[in-house]
Design an enzyme around this catalytic site. Structure first.
Site, short mmCIF file in Angstrom:
data_model
loop_
_atom_site.label_atom_id
_atom_site.label_comp_id
_atom_site.label_asym_id
_atom_site.label_seq_id
_atom_site.Cartn_x
_atom_site.Cartn_y
_atom_site.Cartn_z
N GLU A 112 -19.20 -15.33 -0.62
CA GLU A 112 -18.81 -14.68 -1.88
C GLU A 112 -17.32 -14.46 -1.86
O GLU A 112 -16.74 -14.29 -0.79
CB GLU A 112 -19.47 -13.30 -2.00
N LYS A 114 -14.14 -12.26 -1.98
CA LYS A 114 -13.91 -10.87 -1.62
C LYS A 114 -13.06 -10.24 -2.72
O LYS A 114 -11.93 -10.65 -2.95
CB LYS A 114 -13.20 -10.79 -0.27
N ASP A 116 -10.81 -7.62 -4.65
CA ASP A 116 -9.83 -6.61 -4.27
C ASP A 116 -10.03 -5.38 -5.16
O ASP A 116 -9.31 -5.18 -6.13
CB ASP A 116 -8.42 -7.18 -4.42
N TYR A 223 -23.26 -6.80 -5.63
CA TYR A 223 -23.68 -7.82 -4.67
C TYR A 223 -24.74 -7.38 -3.67
O TYR A 223 -25.06 -8.11 -2.76
CB TYR A 223 -22.47 -8.39 -3.91
N LYS A 317 -10.02 -13.42 5.58
CA LYS A 317 -8.88 -13.03 4.75
C LYS A 317 -7.83 -14.13 4.72
O LYS A 317 -7.41 -14.60 5.77
CB LYS A 317 -8.24 -11.76 5.32
N CYS A 411 27.55 4.68 -9.56
CA CYS A 411 26.59 4.07 -10.48
C CYS A 411 27.18 2.75 -11.00
O CYS A 411 28.33 2.73 -11.47
CB CYS A 411 26.32 5.02 -11.64
N CYS A 414 27.88 3.44 -15.14
CA CYS A 414 28.84 4.41 -15.68
C CYS A 414 29.89 4.79 -14.64
O CYS A 414 30.82 5.54 -14.94
CB CYS A 414 28.12 5.66 -16.19
N CYS A 429 21.92 8.70 -10.26
CA CYS A 429 23.09 8.86 -11.10
C CYS A 429 22.83 10.13 -11.90
O CYS A 429 21.84 10.22 -12.63
CB CYS A 429 23.24 7.67 -12.05
N CYS A 434 24.97 8.55 -18.91
CA CYS A 434 25.13 7.19 -18.38
C CYS A 434 24.43 6.20 -19.33
O CYS A 434 23.26 6.40 -19.67
CB CYS A 434 24.50 7.11 -16.99
S1 IVH Z 1 -20.27 -6.74 1.42
C1 IVH Z 1 -21.95 -4.20 4.80
N1 IVH Z 1 -19.19 -8.33 -0.39
O1 IVH Z 1 -14.67 -5.39 1.24
C2 IVH Z 1 -21.44 -5.11 3.74
N2 IVH Z 1 -17.92 -6.48 0.37
O2 IVH Z 1 -13.56 -5.16 3.89
C3 IVH Z 1 -20.47 -4.44 2.89
N3 IVH Z 1 -15.74 -6.26 -0.69
O3 IVH Z 1 -16.06 -2.24 1.89
C4 IVH Z 1 -19.74 -5.14 1.90
N4 IVH Z 1 -15.91 -8.00 -2.02
O4 IVH Z 1 -15.52 -2.84 -0.56
C5 IVH Z 1 -19.03 -7.24 0.38
N5 IVH Z 1 -18.37 -9.80 -2.01
C6 IVH Z 1 -18.22 -8.71 -1.25
C7 IVH Z 1 -17.04 -7.93 -1.29
C8 IVH Z 1 -16.94 -6.81 -0.46
C9 IVH Z 1 -15.15 -6.98 -1.63
C10 IVH Z 1 -15.14 -5.08 -0.04
C11 IVH Z 1 -16.08 -3.91 0.15
C12 IVH Z 1 -16.05 -3.61 1.63
C13 IVH Z 1 -14.76 -4.24 2.04
C14 IVH Z 1 -14.75 -4.58 3.51
#
Ligand code: IVH
Length: 674
Positions: A112, A114, A116, A223, A317, A411, A414, A429, A434
């Protein structure tokens, strides 16, 4: 058709469109048509208040602002994820999984994106959303049900979901566009910007006023369905794998990020990570990696968890997006409050899908610590962050004879001396006339959240200031069509239109003027609160600091800032000149938007199951309104709230003659009807 029938039909229709939009990304109707449905429903519900239910789409923003958040304990801890930074880490993860399962072949994984954002736990009882909580430290989070309800991607009621109780987890996030809009608004108001969507999401979930939250445009991807014990037998079969879980969530009407992929073994995982390395920048939200999860839920159980992470998942990551480029110059920007911030002027370079030509350098200490110099080749980075930053110089490429950068003493605009308070890192400043400060304050004065004078943009303001036609905000109201027409690139027609806008702004509501004045710590919300409470600028000007501080939502910092702003004679003169020019400074006093503690002194006991929310949530609402919630009924109990299948507490209440409230009456009470 009866009103009830039409209401029901509208609710289904609205939810269907929400789902088409958020779950399937296939809207069928335009925003205006959707709004028309909502308006019709609102009107019908207003005419038939007895038909309003908590899961109606009109009830997303219900209730008043809350006083604070209540801590909740997660039934199953919300764990974090172990990280993988490269292919070797992913291989090591796969090896650990195989070893743990005693198998030779790499198993099936689900990949999946990840997100942010901020992880969230949602509890549904009898298909209704009853609780939303943040992750917190994983064991304890904060109850944020009223904020979660405003997120339109999150269903208030599940479609054919599990019958009793189910916990669903996922991520609340800011779509790129909403995030950028939020930061643009904050910039206009002189408030600090959120560095990335994640911080913005976290900040927003901790906002006490759901009305504000609903305006910000948060969204969510879900998820996970949490067990054990939460999956009723009829669902057990469909939830044997993670893939099935995601499909089930979607079928229940939950938003599931659509790009997930079932990968047969590690090779598929590596390919997925590669595919999204660049492609992720085209998504309408930020992702900083890929979460890899073992697909088979029974196998997950066998691997178990460490104290911090599940052994069956890892977060890959992507490295921060970096590039090297030439730092041509370091310049200093002067903000509305006079803050002098150095920034880098770069030879334009592509990073993470966008061209960067400016980057912040924070403050002189930071520049000295990293030894960043003009003429250096520097590394610039976008790491989930939206504001690019300079990581540091490439020393090997430093030209000979380069010299450390020194913060200018004056500044740049001014030329008056810059000052730094002992306890601050910020240079300022302090010349309130200004031109740079003046231009920024005028930009703010006319901005959308302030006097909202359309057509008076930065370029025009610069001309007006440079030609000394405007020396403060009040001068705007002395401009004539003739003067405006003489300005570069402004024809007769635009000048006339702008004059109309300026004239119209005189009648603005008072809070707009208050925000426009640019008093530190007074943003749009603060201005509204002050205007509602005092009714006029004059009353605020006359208020001692103690009185200001007593206003609900006005803290000591804002109170002192307001007081010292009005203590400055030139500021008082400005207000006077605005008033003389015909700008409205007197409005209406409005009662505080909420009685602070309407339930103070009352004590409650809750018994049985409530349909609309969990008992914890109900207790939190009562406490937020000043009520006390206790576990046992006594003569002192003010009310006993009775849900389905009440226990012995109801009998005791009857025996002692303590009044009882049914769920509907309780909802009326917390929604402020009585
Ligand atoms: S699974 C035990 N799936 O990433 C499993 N987490 O670095 C828990 N996050 O605390 C999370 N996208 O807030 C999962 N597709 C995804 C995610 C995801 C973002 C976040 C989540 C977690 C953090 C860990």
């Amino acid at each position: 058709m009866t009103a009830a029938g039409r209401i029901d039909q509208l609710r289904r229709e609205i939810r269907r469109h929400e789902e088409l939009y958020y779950v399937h990304a296939q809207p069928e109707i335009a925003d205006a048509a959707f709004d028309a449905l909502m308006n019709e429903l609102r009107a019908l519900e207003a005419a038939h208040p007895e038909l309003v239910t908590p899961d109606s789409p009109t009830q997303r923003v219900g209730g008043r602002p809350v006083e604070g958040f209540v801590t909740v304990v997660h039934a199953v801890p919300m764990l974090s994820l172990d990280n993988a930074y490269d292919e070797a880490d992913l291989r090591a993860f796969d090896e650990r999984v195989r070893k743990g399962l005693g198998g030779a072949d790499s198993p099936s994984y689900v990949c999946e994106l990840k997100i942010d954002g901020l992880s969230i736990s949602l509890t549904y009882e009898h298909g209704k959303l009853v609780r939303g909580a943040t992750r917190g430290d994983g064991v304890r989070g904060e109850e944020v049900t009223f904020n979660v309800r405003t997120i339109r991607a999150i269903p208030l009621a599940l479609k054919h979901g599990p019958a009793d109780r189910v916990e669903i987890r996922g991520e609340v996030y800011f779509p790129r566009q909403a995030f950028e809009r939020l930061n643009a608004e904050r910039e206009e108001q002189g408030e600090p910007l959120f560095a990335n969507p994640r911080n913005a999401a976290a900040g927003t979930m901790r906002t006490l006023d759901p009305t504000q939250v609903s305006k910000r445009g948060l969204s969510a991807w879900l998820y996970q369905v949490v067990g054990p014990g939460t999956n009723p037998p009829e669902n057990a079969a469909e939830l044997a794998t993670h893939a099935a879980m995601l499909r089930a969530l979607k079928a229940w009407g939950c938003p599931v990020e659509p790009h997930w992929h079932e990968a047969d073994g590690l090779d598929g995982v590596l390919a997925f990570c590669e595919t999204w390395r660049e492609k992720r920048h085209t998504l309408p939200f930020e992702t900083d990696g890929v979460v890899v999860k073992l697909n088979d839920l029974a196998l997950r159980e066998r691997l178990g968890t460490t104290s911090k992470f599940p052994r069956w998942a890892t977060a890959f990551k992507y490295p921060a997006q970096q590039a090297t480029t030439l730092l041509e110059q370091i310049e200093v920007n002067i903000g509305r409050t006079g803050a002098a911030t150095p920034y880098a002027v770069l030879e334009p370079v592509q990073v993470a899908g966008s061209t960067i030509s400016l980057a912040t350098l924070h403050n002189p200490e930071d520049i000295a610590r990293k030894d960043i110099r003009e003429g250096d080749t520097v590394i610039v980075e976008k790491a989930g962050d939206v504001i690019p930053r300079v990581v540091g110089p490439v020393l090997a490429k430093r030209p000979p004879h380069s010299r450390p950068w020194v913060m200018p003493t004056d500044c740049p605009v001014c030329h008056s001396r810059l000052h730094k308070a002992e306890d601050e890192v910020v240079w300022r400043c302090e010349n309130s006339s200004c031109p740079a400060r003046l231009m920024r304050s005028l930009d703010h004065f006319v901005s959308r959240g302030a006097m909202n004078i359309e057509g008076l943009g930065e370029v025009l303001i610069r001309q007006l200031v440079e030609k000394a036609l405007v020396k403060d905000a009040a001068d705007i109201y002395h401009l004539t069509a003739g003067t405006l027409e003489d300005l570069e690139r402004l024809g007769k027609k635009s000048a006339a239109k702008l004059m109309g806008q300026i004239e119209r702004s005189k009648a603005n509501e008072v809070w707009r003027l208050l925000n426009a004045l640019g008093i530190r710590h007074v943003g749009e919300r603060g201005a509204q609160v002050l205007a509602d409470h005092f009714g006029s600028v004059e009353a605020i000007e006359a208020a001692p600091v103690e009185e200001l501080q007593e206003v609900h939502e006005v803290g000591p910092v804002m109170a002192v800032s307001v007081r010292s702003w009005f203590d400055e004679p030139r500021n008082r003169r400005l207000v006077e000149r605005l008033r003389e020019a015909g700008v409205r400074t007197v409005g209406e006093r409005k009662a505080a938007p909420r009685a602070p503690k309407p339930l103070a002194g009352k004590s409650f006991v809750i018994t049985g199951t409530l349909d609309s929310m969990s008992r914890e949530a109900a207790a939190a609402r009562l406490e937020a309104l000043g009520g006390k919630v206790t576990g046992s009924v006594s003569r002192k109990t003010s009310y006993v709230i009775v849900g389905a299948e009440p226990g012995s507490k109801l009998e005791k209440a009857r025996a002692l003659g303590v009044p009882t409230l049914e769920e509907g009456e309780f909802l009326g009470l917390i929604m402020g009807e009585s």
